[in-house]
Design a protein around this motif. Structure first.
Motif, PDB file in Angstrom:
ATOM      1  N   ALA A  96       0.850  -1.145  -0.066  1.00  0.00           N
ATOM      2  CA  ALA A  96      -0.054  -0.009  -0.206  1.00  0.00           C
ATOM      3  C   ALA A  96       0.947   0.927   0.006  1.00  0.00           C
ATOM      4  N   GLY A 100      -0.876   3.175   6.822  1.00  0.00           N
ATOM      5  CA  GLY A 100      -0.527   1.922   7.477  1.00  0.00           C
ATOM      6  C   GLY A 100       1.090   1.617   7.463  1.00  0.00           C
ATOM      7  N   ASP A 101       1.512   0.717   8.050  1.00  0.00           N
ATOM      8  CA  ASP A 101       2.738   0.263   8.191  1.00  0.00           C
ATOM      9  C   ASP A 101       3.182  -0.648   7.013  1.00  0.00           C
ATOM     10  N   TYR A 102       2.922  -0.287   5.939  1.00  0.00           N
ATOM     11  CA  TYR A 102       3.280  -1.240   4.749  1.00  0.00           C
ATOM     12  C   TYR A 102       4.884  -0.668   4.445  1.00  0.00           C
ATOM     13  N   GLU A 103       5.887  -1.356   4.780  1.00  0.00           N
ATOM     14  CA  GLU A 103       7.120  -1.131   4.355  1.00  0.00           C
ATOM     15  C   GLU A 103       7.380  -1.480   3.226  1.00  0.00           C
ATOM     16  N   GLN A 104       8.350  -0.812   2.543  1.00  0.00           N
ATOM     17  CA  GLN A 104       8.717  -1.156   1.230  1.00  0.00           C
ATOM     18  C   GLN A 104       9.927  -2.064   1.054  1.00  0.00           C
TER      19      GLN A 104
END
Lengths: 115, 107
Positions: A96, A100-104
């Motif tokens: 995403a 949110g805590d969507y890391e790359q």
């Protein structure tokens, strides 16, 4: 590890020639990014994509173009390479974008030298 | 543009504790990330903070104060394999990275 590959891993090219770098993912993540990393500057965003054929510019987009015709592939093109584009290029993916805590997750990088 | 500052280099002894500070001035805030990058390799995710306070993950902890525009990464019980660059990144819309802090662990 996230399934991200970059090709080529190393390239030497001459000033004025076109260059295309490829990023390929097997995770079906929506977001894909291209960064360059230079000493003293850290990672800087070039372009990113939030879906097939949906792209946007980052902080250092001049001299670069991108295309995404399939979910799994994100291409970075230097239309006419210059010595200032000598750098290490990283592709990244994420589930995403802005919340949110969507890391790359980062690919292994491509070292490009423009002579 | 976004302004994210962290020290360039730090040196510490194996078994010790090191604290890497990161200060930021950005046009917005949607979270702060820490990444680890070994020489010649890709960055890998370490931690994420969006609310004030301390997040602990094993030997690594990360702290955030949004009012002060400040974060730190705490590395405890240092090991030789912790020698790497540590990148602070702030999400406004997309991620903006600091230049990184190179940590050298000495025996």
């Amino acid at each position: 590890d996230a399934g991200i590959t970059q090709s080529p891993r190393h390239k030497v090219t001459e000033t004025g020639t076109p260059v295309t770098l490829r990023c390929h993912q097997t995770e079906n993540h929506r977001y894909m990014y291209w960064y360059r990393q230079d000493p003293g500057h850290g990672l800087r965003l070039i372009h990113y994509s939030y879906g097939v054929k949906d792209t946007d510019k980052g902080e250092v987009s001049d001299g670069y173009s991108v295309s995404r015709s399939k979910t799994e592939d994100f291409l970075l093109t230097l239309e006419s390479a210059t010595s200032s584009q000598t750098s290490v290029y990283f592709c990244a993916i994420s589930e995403a974008g802005t919340s949110g805590d969507y890391e790359q997750y980062f690919g292994p990088g491509t070292r490009l030298t423009v002579t | 543009g976004q302004n994210i500052d962290q020290p360039t280099e730090m040196t510490a002894t194996e078994g010790a504790i090191v604290q890497i500070n990161c200060t930021y001035q950005t046009s917005g805030f949607n979270g702060l990330f820490w990444y680890q990058q070994h020489a010649g390799e890709a960055p890998t995710f370490l931690s994420y903070n969006v609310l004030d306070g301390l997040e602990e993950k094993g030997r690594f902890s990360s702290f955030l104060s949004r009012s002060k525009g400040y974060s730190y990464l705490l590395l405890k019980e240092l090991q030789m394999k912790d020698s790497a660059s540590y990148l602070c990144a702030v999400r406004v819309i997309e991620l903006s990275f600091g230049a990184g802090t190179t940590v050298t662990v000495r025996a």
